[in-house]
Scaffold this motif. Structure first.
Motif, PDB file in Angstrom:
ATOM      1  N   VAL A 117      -5.708 -16.501   6.151  1.00  0.00           N
ATOM      2  CA  VAL A 117      -5.924 -17.417   7.360  1.00  0.00           C
ATOM      3  C   VAL A 117      -7.168 -17.635   7.452  1.00  0.00           C
ATOM      4  O   VAL A 117      -8.188 -16.727   7.625  1.00  0.00           O
ATOM      5  N   ILE A 118      -7.828 -18.755   7.515  1.00  0.00           N
ATOM      6  CA  ILE A 118      -9.289 -19.097   7.538  1.00  0.00           C
ATOM      7  C   ILE A 118      -9.597 -19.888   9.036  1.00  0.00           C
ATOM      8  O   ILE A 118      -8.888 -20.903   9.099  1.00  0.00           O
ATOM      9  N   THR A 119     -10.298 -19.281   9.872  1.00  0.00           N
ATOM     10  CA  THR A 119     -10.662 -19.591  11.253  1.00  0.00           C
ATOM     11  C   THR A 119     -11.733 -20.492  11.208  1.00  0.00           C
ATOM     12  O   THR A 119     -11.815 -21.786  11.550  1.00  0.00           O
ATOM     13  N   CYS A 120     -12.982 -19.934  10.602  1.00  0.00           N
ATOM     14  CA  CYS A 120     -13.972 -20.576  10.580  1.00  0.00           C
ATOM     15  C   CYS A 120     -14.555 -20.766   9.147  1.00  0.00           C
ATOM     16  O   CYS A 120     -14.922 -21.786   8.653  1.00  0.00           O
ATOM     17  N   CYS A 121     -14.698 -19.732   8.381  1.00  0.00           N
ATOM     18  CA  CYS A 121     -15.093 -19.578   7.050  1.00  0.00           C
ATOM     19  C   CYS A 121     -14.367 -18.356   6.310  1.00  0.00           C
ATOM     20  O   CYS A 121     -13.790 -17.690   6.928  1.00  0.00           O
ATOM     21  N   ALA A 122     -14.914 -18.526   5.038  1.00  0.00           N
ATOM     22  CA  ALA A 122     -14.104 -17.468   4.188  1.00  0.00           C
ATOM     23  C   ALA A 122     -14.762 -16.137   4.543  1.00  0.00           C
ATOM     24  O   ALA A 122     -13.820 -15.180   4.433  1.00  0.00           O
ATOM     25  N   VAL A 123     -15.630 -16.132   5.263  1.00  0.00           N
ATOM     26  CA  VAL A 123     -16.288 -14.493   5.929  1.00  0.00           C
ATOM     27  C   VAL A 123     -15.260 -13.876   6.830  1.00  0.00           C
ATOM     28  O   VAL A 123     -15.033 -12.839   6.858  1.00  0.00           O
ATOM     29  N   ASP A 124     -14.430 -14.730   7.658  1.00  0.00           N
ATOM     30  CA  ASP A 124     -13.573 -14.322   8.677  1.00  0.00           C
ATOM     31  C   ASP A 124     -12.200 -14.277   8.173  1.00  0.00           C
ATOM     32  O   ASP A 124     -11.229 -14.134   9.080  1.00  0.00           O
ATOM     33  N   ALA A 125     -11.699 -14.838   6.998  1.00  0.00           N
ATOM     34  CA  ALA A 125     -10.566 -14.776   6.566  1.00  0.00           C
ATOM     35  C   ALA A 125      -9.668 -13.730   6.791  1.00  0.00           C
ATOM     36  O   ALA A 125     -10.239 -12.584   6.375  1.00  0.00           O
ATOM     37  N   GLN A 126      -8.466 -13.554   7.008  1.00  0.00           N
ATOM     38  CA  GLN A 126      -7.619 -12.570   7.250  1.00  0.00           C
ATOM     39  C   GLN A 126      -6.276 -12.959   6.600  1.00  0.00           C
ATOM     40  O   GLN A 126      -5.925 -14.002   6.578  1.00  0.00           O
ATOM     41  N   PRO A 127      -5.830 -11.616   5.805  1.00  0.00           N
ATOM     42  CA  PRO A 127      -4.643 -11.930   5.210  1.00  0.00           C
ATOM     43  C   PRO A 127      -3.412 -11.677   5.858  1.00  0.00           C
ATOM     44  O   PRO A 127      -3.419 -11.143   6.964  1.00  0.00           O
ATOM     45  N   ILE A 128      -2.531 -12.739   5.607  1.00  0.00           N
ATOM     46  CA  ILE A 128      -1.005 -12.524   6.371  1.00  0.00           C
ATOM     47  C   ILE A 128      -0.026 -12.582   5.154  1.00  0.00           C
ATOM     48  O   ILE A 128      -0.484 -12.894   3.805  1.00  0.00           O
ATOM     49  N   GLY A 129       1.124 -11.935   5.353  1.00  0.00           N
ATOM     50  CA  GLY A 129       1.834 -11.888   3.862  1.00  0.00           C
ATOM     51  C   GLY A 129       3.474 -11.501   4.362  1.00  0.00           C
ATOM     52  O   GLY A 129       3.881 -11.290   5.449  1.00  0.00           O
ATOM     53  N   VAL A 130       4.173 -11.710   3.320  1.00  0.00           N
ATOM     54  CA  VAL A 130       5.516 -11.605   3.550  1.00  0.00           C
ATOM     55  C   VAL A 130       6.254 -10.516   2.346  1.00  0.00           C
ATOM     56  O   VAL A 130       5.812 -10.872   1.070  1.00  0.00           O
ATOM     57  N   PRO A 131       6.622  -9.380   2.796  1.00  0.00           N
ATOM     58  CA  PRO A 131       7.107  -8.489   1.818  1.00  0.00           C
ATOM     59  C   PRO A 131       8.503  -8.812   0.719  1.00  0.00           C
ATOM     60  O   PRO A 131       9.377  -9.568   1.273  1.00  0.00           O
ATOM     61  N   VAL A 132       8.276  -8.517  -0.374  1.00  0.00           N
ATOM     62  CA  VAL A 132       9.355  -8.888  -1.123  1.00  0.00           C
ATOM     63  C   VAL A 132       9.826  -7.372  -1.981  1.00  0.00           C
ATOM     64  O   VAL A 132       8.953  -6.563  -2.526  1.00  0.00           O
TER      65      VAL A 132
ATOM     66  N   ALA B  57       0.808  -1.011   0.238  1.00  0.00           N
ATOM     67  CA  ALA B  57       0.092   0.061   0.023  1.00  0.00           C
ATOM     68  C   ALA B  57       0.679   1.136  -0.042  1.00  0.00           C
ATOM     69  O   ALA B  57       0.455   2.309  -0.475  1.00  0.00           O
ATOM     70  N   ASP B  58       2.128   1.242   0.546  1.00  0.00           N
ATOM     71  CA  ASP B  58       2.728   2.370   0.700  1.00  0.00           C
ATOM     72  C   ASP B  58       4.132   2.495  -0.397  1.00  0.00           C
ATOM     73  O   ASP B  58       4.459   3.713  -0.699  1.00  0.00           O
ATOM     74  N   ASP B  59       4.379   1.603  -0.919  1.00  0.00           N
ATOM     75  CA  ASP B  59       5.272   1.577  -2.073  1.00  0.00           C
ATOM     76  C   ASP B  59       5.004   0.440  -3.140  1.00  0.00           C
ATOM     77  O   ASP B  59       5.830  -0.544  -3.197  1.00  0.00           O
ATOM     78  N   PRO B  60       4.105   0.658  -3.906  1.00  0.00           N
ATOM     79  CA  PRO B  60       3.498  -0.475  -4.788  1.00  0.00           C
ATOM     80  C   PRO B  60       4.488  -0.494  -6.010  1.00  0.00           C
ATOM     81  O   PRO B  60       4.366  -1.620  -6.697  1.00  0.00           O
ATOM     82  N   GLU B  61       5.297   0.340  -6.299  1.00  0.00           N
ATOM     83  CA  GLU B  61       6.174   0.335  -7.318  1.00  0.00           C
ATOM     84  C   GLU B  61       7.470  -0.761  -6.884  1.00  0.00           C
ATOM     85  O   GLU B  61       7.954  -1.208  -7.932  1.00  0.00           O
ATOM     86  N   SER B  62       7.668  -0.722  -6.056  1.00  0.00           N
ATOM     87  CA  SER B  62       8.917  -1.426  -5.569  1.00  0.00           C
ATOM     88  C   SER B  62       8.694  -2.748  -4.638  1.00  0.00           C
ATOM     89  O   SER B  62       9.762  -3.398  -4.559  1.00  0.00           O
ATOM     90  N   VAL B  63       7.615  -2.843  -4.032  1.00  0.00           N
ATOM     91  CA  VAL B  63       7.628  -3.775  -2.895  1.00  0.00           C
ATOM     92  C   VAL B  63       6.131  -4.703  -3.314  1.00  0.00           C
ATOM     93  O   VAL B  63       5.076  -3.841  -3.431  1.00  0.00           O
ATOM     94  N   PHE B  64       6.112  -5.918  -3.299  1.00  0.00           N
ATOM     95  CA  PHE B  64       5.094  -6.563  -3.339  1.00  0.00           C
ATOM     96  C   PHE B  64       4.910  -7.554  -2.251  1.00  0.00           C
ATOM     97  O   PHE B  64       6.112  -7.682  -1.668  1.00  0.00           O
ATOM     98  N   ILE B  65       3.797  -8.060  -1.985  1.00  0.00           N
ATOM     99  CA  ILE B  65       3.365  -8.932  -0.859  1.00  0.00           C
ATOM    100  C   ILE B  65       3.007 -10.142  -1.139  1.00  0.00           C
ATOM    101  O   ILE B  65       2.084 -10.428  -1.895  1.00  0.00           O
TER     102      ILE B  65
END
Length: 256
Positions: A189-204, A176-184
């Motif tokens: 992560v899904i705990t119960c169903c797709a409705v409560d899914a939360q993203p996790i990531g590693v920046p590159v 979100a802050d440097d879309p030209e140089s960094v991608f995630i």
């Protein structure tokens, strides 16, 4: 039940049949875990079968009740109007539940589910993830999971990661802050169903990454963590990639 109520009830039955049919179809195709946590797949399918049984019984009861009752017919215009609304509703549900192919969450889904250097609570709830800075000495860094790295990144301390090798698999979202140089490299992560899914990531960190890959592409990245070279990105550390390979979406795209 009046004739009017009886005719209106077919909409509810049709929607129930569509919903139950969609659940069973996804289960048979092995795609139900795209919408619910794997531990709830058997429960969901069991409830769908019980729902189908109850629906069949209810149809018989209502049919018998209708046969014993009579009521005044509403005006023709009212009946036609109700029929059109019912057909439209059923067709819309059929399009959403049956005609549309099953799909997983994508980069667009992160718009309302923030993914940043300061998020990571979802990672803490996924399985029995451990901090790669402690324990599990017998496991190479390249074999550590996305959740492992996310737990360290949320501590916002680049020294915990600098110089460590990583190999991560996920789909591409732009920083979100440097879309030209960094991608995630992102997973949900899904705990119960797709409705409560939360993203996790590693920046590159890879300036002009858009020349070779695109948002939502699935990639496998190998490289070394370093203090984030980007002066704009909020991530404390990022992977300097040695290899960025395009891959197919895995059978189970979520982390559970």
């Amino acid at each position: 039940m009046s004739r009017d109520e009886w005719k209106a009830s077919w909409v509810g039955f049709a929607l129930s049949v569509l919903g139950i049919g969609a659940i069973i179809s996804l289960g048979l195709a092995g795609r139900l875990n795209w919408y619910v946590h794997p531990r709830y797949v058997v429960f969901t399918l069991t409830m769908a079968v019980l729902g189908a049984t109850a629906l069949t019984a209810a149809c018989g009861v209502l049919a018998a009740q209708r046969a014993a009752e009579s009521g005044d017919r509403p005006g023709r215009l009212v009946r036609v109007s109700r029929m059109v609304r019912g057909v439209a509703l059923v067709l819309a549900a059929a399009w959403a539940l049956v005609l549309l192919p099953p799909a997983t969450l994508t980069a667009d889904s992160t718009a309302n589910r923030p993914l940043s250097a300061h998020t990571g609570a979802a990672a803490a709830t996924a399985g029995n993830a451990e901090d790669p800075g402690a324990g599990r000495a017998d496991i190479a860094d390249e074999q550590r999971s996305m959740v492992d790295w996310s737990l360290v990144l949320r501590q916002h301390d680049a020294s915990l990661l600098s110089g460590r090798n990583a190999k991560v698999l996920g789909f591409v979202t732009a920083d979100a802050d440097d879309p030209e140089s960094v991608f995630i490299v992102t997973r949900f992560v899904i705990t119960c169903c797709a409705v409560d899914a939360q993203p996790i990531g590693v920046p590159v960190y890879q300036p002009d990454w858009q020349r070779s890959i695109a948002v939502d592409d699935w990639v496998e990245v190998s490289g070394v963590f370093t203090e984030n070279p980007s002066v704009l990105s909020a991530w404390p550390a990022a992977v300097l990639p040695s290899v960025v390979d395009a891959v197919e979406q895995p059978e189970d795209p979520y982390v559970s």
